[in-house]
Design a protein around this motif. Structure first.
Motif, PDB file in Angstrom:
ATOM      1  N   ILE A  83       0.830  -1.204   0.000  1.00  0.00           N
ATOM      2  CA  ILE A  83       0.000   0.000   0.000  1.00  0.00           C
ATOM      3  C   ILE A  83       0.867   1.256   0.000  1.00  0.00           C
ATOM      4  O   ILE A  83       0.544   2.244  -0.664  1.00  0.00           O
ATOM      5  N   ILE A  86       1.992   1.675  -3.599  1.00  0.00           N
ATOM      6  CA  ILE A  86       0.869   2.065  -4.461  1.00  0.00           C
ATOM      7  C   ILE A  86       0.472   3.517  -4.198  1.00  0.00           C
ATOM      8  O   ILE A  86       0.195   4.278  -5.133  1.00  0.00           O
ATOM      9  N   LYS A  87       0.479   3.922  -2.949  1.00  0.00           N
ATOM     10  CA  LYS A  87       0.190   5.324  -2.623  1.00  0.00           C
ATOM     11  C   LYS A  87       1.219   6.255  -3.263  1.00  0.00           C
ATOM     12  O   LYS A  87       0.860   7.303  -3.820  1.00  0.00           O
ATOM     13  N   LEU A 109      -3.694  -2.284  -8.057  1.00  0.00           N
ATOM     14  CA  LEU A 109      -3.324  -3.168  -6.947  1.00  0.00           C
ATOM     15  C   LEU A 109      -4.262  -4.365  -6.958  1.00  0.00           C
ATOM     16  O   LEU A 109      -5.479  -4.203  -6.994  1.00  0.00           O
ATOM     17  N   VAL A 133      -5.860   2.341   0.538  1.00  0.00           N
ATOM     18  CA  VAL A 133      -5.050   3.213  -0.312  1.00  0.00           C
ATOM     19  C   VAL A 133      -5.621   4.629  -0.333  1.00  0.00           C
ATOM     20  O   VAL A 133      -4.890   5.617  -0.301  1.00  0.00           O
ATOM     21  N   ARG A 135      -7.023   6.626  -2.587  1.00  0.00           N
ATOM     22  CA  ARG A 135      -6.624   7.513  -3.673  1.00  0.00           C
ATOM     23  C   ARG A 135      -7.604   7.331  -4.833  1.00  0.00           C
ATOM     24  O   ARG A 135      -7.928   6.196  -5.203  1.00  0.00           O
ATOM     25  N   LEU A 138      -6.730   4.951  -7.993  1.00  0.00           N
ATOM     26  CA  LEU A 138      -6.429   3.540  -7.789  1.00  0.00           C
ATOM     27  C   LEU A 138      -7.384   2.693  -8.621  1.00  0.00           C
ATOM     28  O   LEU A 138      -8.570   3.016  -8.747  1.00  0.00           O
TER      29      LEU A 138
END
Length: 374
Positions: A83, A86-87, A109, A133, A135, A138
């Motif tokens: 995470i 990915i962030k 993800l 996450v 966001r 995503l």
């Protein structure tokens, strides 16, 4: 600007099939965005296994997490690391997402490969990862298995972007497009907006040719009477399959059903060409990019393939060329008994198993990195 930027201008968005802590921290992703017009990133268990399992860049973060959560399960330790990556990627791509008004700029993800055949568990995990996450750019990756279809529809209806993975067959892709459409229609019924919901359908390419070509080579070696006809379709089946998927996509987005959603701002579910690294050295290393260029598509490339295209790729609208020839290739494959349907069914099963094995290895390597308090 590079040939990769020209590729984006031709309608095929450039995504990177790779994520790694060192690469992100060194500004590698930002450079690709600025110099090559890159607009997306994909990850999967195999990519994370290579990164987290064999790289010390994650050890400090893991030690800090373990100090705060000494009893954490291995899966929680993995998710914390994933995470964070990915962030970071999502933040780098957020300006792209804003500039393109939510039409691109996404990071993917994947849900656990262990639940590929469990609809309810997939829906729950998609929500959990989406919330973690936090966001807007995503995408949650959900496999295009039979259980994945209803999970995709429900996840889209909940307002979560979806990258449908492990698609090989045209029929499977049609079901995925149906699931995406049903999810949007459900949001409309609920009075919810649909203009900032995005999805891609990840259609895998090179693995089809690898399996088909192996069949062809064996039959030619065995002296098959159809040797010349078999050699004539070698290396062509995957591209033909992809071209017919895109031809169906064009018909679908022109339909009254889709146009009713488009009038409310719906974004089409773009076809994404995955597994585009060439496995056979006899083929050009940019084969699965050069031949699949067209509007409203994505090509997600491993770094080596991206470098190759930047150096010597060819930009031209090829996806809609020679569609009749593509139909002939698939008809010949069927006549010759190459069993494309059987191949694609096998590849889905093998893909799920491969990601599960990578996940096993990933969790095993993280488990060996003992908590700092141990």
């Amino acid at each position: 600007m590079s040939k990769l930027s020209d590729l984006s201008a031709a309608g095929t968005a450039v995504w990177l099939d790779f994520v790694d802590r060192k690469f992100l921290e060194a500004g590698g992703l930002k450079t690709l965005v600025e110099e090559d017009g890159l607009t997306g990133v994909t990850s999967n268990p195999s990519i994370f296994e290579k990164a987290m399992g064999h790289d010390e860049a994650y050890d400090g973060t893991l030690a800090a997490y373990d100090k705060e959560h000494p009893e954490a399960a291995t899966i929680d330790r993995y998710e914390h690391l994933a995470i964070e990556d990915i962030k970071a990627a999502a933040e780098t791509l957020k300006p792209v997402y804003d500039r393109l008004d939510a039409k691109d700029g996404y990071v993917s993800l994947e849900v656990s490969p262990y639940i590929a055949d469990d609809t309810d568990a997939t829906i729950a995990e998609a929500r959990k990862l989406w919330d973690a996450v936090d966001r807007p750019n995503l995408m949650i990756k959900i496999p295009g298995t039979p259980a994945g279809g209803p999970a995709i529809a429900a996840t889209i209806a909940a307002g979560i972007n979806v990258n449908v993975t492990l698609l090989f067959a045209l029929d499977a892709y049609k079901k995925v497009a149906e699931a995406y459409t049903m999810g949007l229609e459900e949001r409309v019924r609920q009075g919810q907006p649909i203009d900032r919901i995005a999805s891609v359908a990840s259609f895998f390419v090179s693995r089809i040719d690898t399996m088909i070509d192996n069949q062809i080579d064996q039959r030619v070696e065995d002296g098959d009477a159809e040797a010349e006809a078999l050699k004539a379709v070698r290396g062509k089946v995957a591209i033909a399959n992809a071209k017919l998927a895109y031809a169906w996509y064009e018909e679908f987005v022109a339909s009254d059903r889709w146009q009713a959603l488009a009038a409310k701002g719906a974004q089409p579910q773009r076809l994404l060409w995955a597994s585009t690294g060439v496995k056979d050295p006899a083929y050009p290393d940019t084969l699965y990019i050069d031949t699949l260029i067209g509007p409203d598509t994505v090509n997600t490339m491993p770094p080596k393939t991206m470098d190759a295209f930047r150096d010597h790729g060819t930009v031209a609208t090829t996806l809609t060329d020679k569609v009749d020839e593509a139909r002939h290739v698939l008809a010949e494959a069927e006549r010759l008994g190459l069993n494309l349907n059987g191949v694609t069914d096998t590849l889905v099963s093998e893909g799920v198993a491969s990601f599960a094995k990578a996940f096993d290895d990933l969790l095993g390597s993280i488990a060996k990195k003992q908590p700092a308090t141990a």
